[in-house]
Design an enzyme around this catalytic site. Structure first.
Site, PDB file in Angstrom:
ATOM      1  N   ASP A  78      -6.330  42.853  42.286  1.00 37.89           N
ATOM      2  CA  ASP A  78      -6.978  43.256  41.040  1.00 37.89           C
ATOM      3  C   ASP A  78      -8.277  42.494  40.823  1.00 37.89           C
ATOM      4  O   ASP A  78      -8.508  41.426  41.397  1.00 37.89           O
ATOM      5  CB  ASP A  78      -6.037  43.078  39.854  1.00 37.89           C
ATOM      6  CG  ASP A  78      -5.600  41.632  39.640  1.00 37.89           C
ATOM      7  OD1 ASP A  78      -5.405  40.914  40.643  1.00 37.89           O
ATOM      8  OD2 ASP A  78      -5.454  41.213  38.474  1.00 37.89           O
ATOM      9  N   GLU A 138      -3.190  39.200  39.084  1.00 36.48           N
ATOM     10  CA  GLU A 138      -3.578  37.785  38.969  1.00 36.48           C
ATOM     11  C   GLU A 138      -4.573  37.565  37.846  1.00 36.48           C
ATOM     12  O   GLU A 138      -4.590  36.504  37.218  1.00 36.48           O
ATOM     13  CB  GLU A 138      -4.180  37.305  40.301  1.00 36.48           C
ATOM     14  CG  GLU A 138      -4.387  35.792  40.396  1.00 36.48           C
ATOM     15  CD  GLU A 138      -5.687  35.293  39.799  1.00 36.48           C
ATOM     16  OE1 GLU A 138      -5.823  34.071  39.562  1.00 36.48           O
ATOM     17  OE2 GLU A 138      -6.612  36.122  39.565  1.00 36.48           O
TER      18      GLU A 138
END
Length: 429
Positions: A78, A138
């Site tokens: 991400d 994350e």
């Protein structure tokens, strides 16, 4: 041979924006691409979703010596949001320009993922088993990614005793006392803990035109003022002490551990690597109180970003309670302990050897990260987590401004350097 530039560009073209609070969906497409690369290299990737389209990929690459403990190599798929209107090139175009590959995630951290995948696709033969984990979420709280995997699929990491991931092993050019320029390569061996807190002040509600010595807003403001004015003491952790000593020696500057702030000031640009981690921090960031200007509310709240050095959290919380006073309470909104890995270890030595295989003049030093990574999910499993995502950077390149910044980009030469360093490390460690 696989092309690291091409593979990184393909990863950048997946819009894996994580807007927080569960608002993300592009990780699925990127994860399927990663799984395809791994499968094409003969591995058997496991694709795991913690929620629809919040996708993680884990695979094991056998090593030459099955008696050795395994190494975890992990990265996140991400990225943070990017406003295309602010960028020179579209943030998800994966465009090459002026010797750089541009795109959101170019340094945080699809470059590292591309290096690892390219090495695997080229037939990497590691000395020990590698567990490869490419995860979601994350950039928010990790609850759909690393923390979920560590809680629900712990067996995937059996045998892992160490890990490498983002935020370390990149070139940092620093002038020395003799006029030369040294190339530091900071390797993350620690990171501060996260203890984000909500503060709540309670008092007596009433009309704002009347005296009220139990005003919740005033109580909260007074507590926040005490916190903001408080200077946390300098604390030398093993990582920070080693950074000061080794960096000072490399630069030829005086190191006086009884005067840490003076020593940091003498480090020049290298001071930026250590300034945030010589003490704890408590930074007020959010306020919420009242619903009408002429009404004193009975409750006022704030949030503070609190970062704790390894081994200091209890002392900080005790002191914070004194600063808050009797009318303000606290609760955690995010709580993850600090991370500390051994500085003088075979792992650190192997990272040093790998960097020097490509840059013989590399000065490899440990450092403590001021923020946080997914190491906070894997460290409680007994895994020593290191920030080691090697990357060559030209002098003057503002690497630390790239992550989460506008016009994020990575030098093509840096990608090739990083791949070679990683191959050396994973082959010999």
């Amino acid at each position: 041979m696989a092309n690291v530039e091409s593979l990184c560009a393909q990863l950048l073209r997946f819009d894996t924006t994580n807007r927080g609070h569960g608002d993300a969906e592009g990780e699925r497409d990127a994860a399927e691409f990663v799984a395809g690369v791994l499968a094409g290299a003969g591995l058997e990737p496991v694709v795991l979703e913690s929620a629809p389209r919040r996708t993680n990929v884990v695979a094991r690459l056998p090593g030459g010596d099955p008696t050795l403990p395994a190494l975890l190599v992990q990265g996140h798929l991400d990225v943070v949001p990017a406003d295309a209107a602010d960028w020179t090139v579209p943030p998800f175009a994966g465009e090459v320009r002026d010797g750089y590959l541009w795109g959101r995630g170019a340094v945080d951290m699809k470059d590292f993922i591309a290096m690892v995948l390219t090495a695997v696709a080229d037939g990497l033969r590691p000395r020990r088993d590698l567990v490869l984990a490419f995860v979601a979420d994350e950039e928010d709280r990790g609850e759909y990614g690393a923390h979920w995997l560590a809680d629900e699929h712990r067996e995937l990491f059996d045998g892992c005793v160490a890990a490498i991931s983002e935020s370390g092993g990149y070139t940092y050019h620093v002038p020395a006392a003799d006029g030369s320029v040294k190339r530091l390569y900071p390797v993350g061996t620690a990171e501060r803990g996260t203890a984000h807190m909500r503060l709540t002040a309670r008092g007596r509600a009433g009309h704002a035109s009347r005296p009220n010595h139990e005003n919740a807003v005033v109580r909260l403001i007074e507590a926040l003022n005490r916190i903001a004015a408080h200077e946390w003491p300098v604390t030398l952790t093993p990582t920070v002490e080693a950074f000061l000593v080794r960096t000072g020696a490399a630069l030829g500057v005086e190191v006086d551990l009884s005067d840490v702030e003076g020593t940091v000031a003498r480090l020049g640009p290298a001071a930026k690597l250590v300034e945030p981690t010589i003490r704890n921090s408590t930074t007020p960031t959010m306020l919420d109180a009242g619903y009408k200007v002429n009404v004193i509310p009975s409750l006022a709240q704030a949030q503070i970003d609190t970062r704790t050095l390894p081994g200091t959290e209890k002392q900080l919380l005790d002191e914070l309670d004194e600063l808050l006073g009797p009318d303000v309470t606290r609760e955690f909104v995010a709580h993850q302990p600090a991370v500390q890995a051994p500085v003088d270890s075979p792992w650190f030595a192997a990272m040093t050897d790998a960097l020097r295989s490509q840059d013989p003049e590399a000065v490899v030093v440990p450092y403590c990260m001021g923020g946080g990574t997914d190491a906070k999910a894997f460290s409680p499993l007994g895994i020593a987590c290191y920030g080691f995502a090697p990357l060559w950077l030209p002098e003057g390149f503002e690497y630390r401004a790239m992550a989460h910044g506008v016009d994020e980009r990575v030098p093509l030469e840096g990608l090739h350097f990083g791949k070679r360093v990683l191959e050396h490390f994973l082959t010999h460690c």
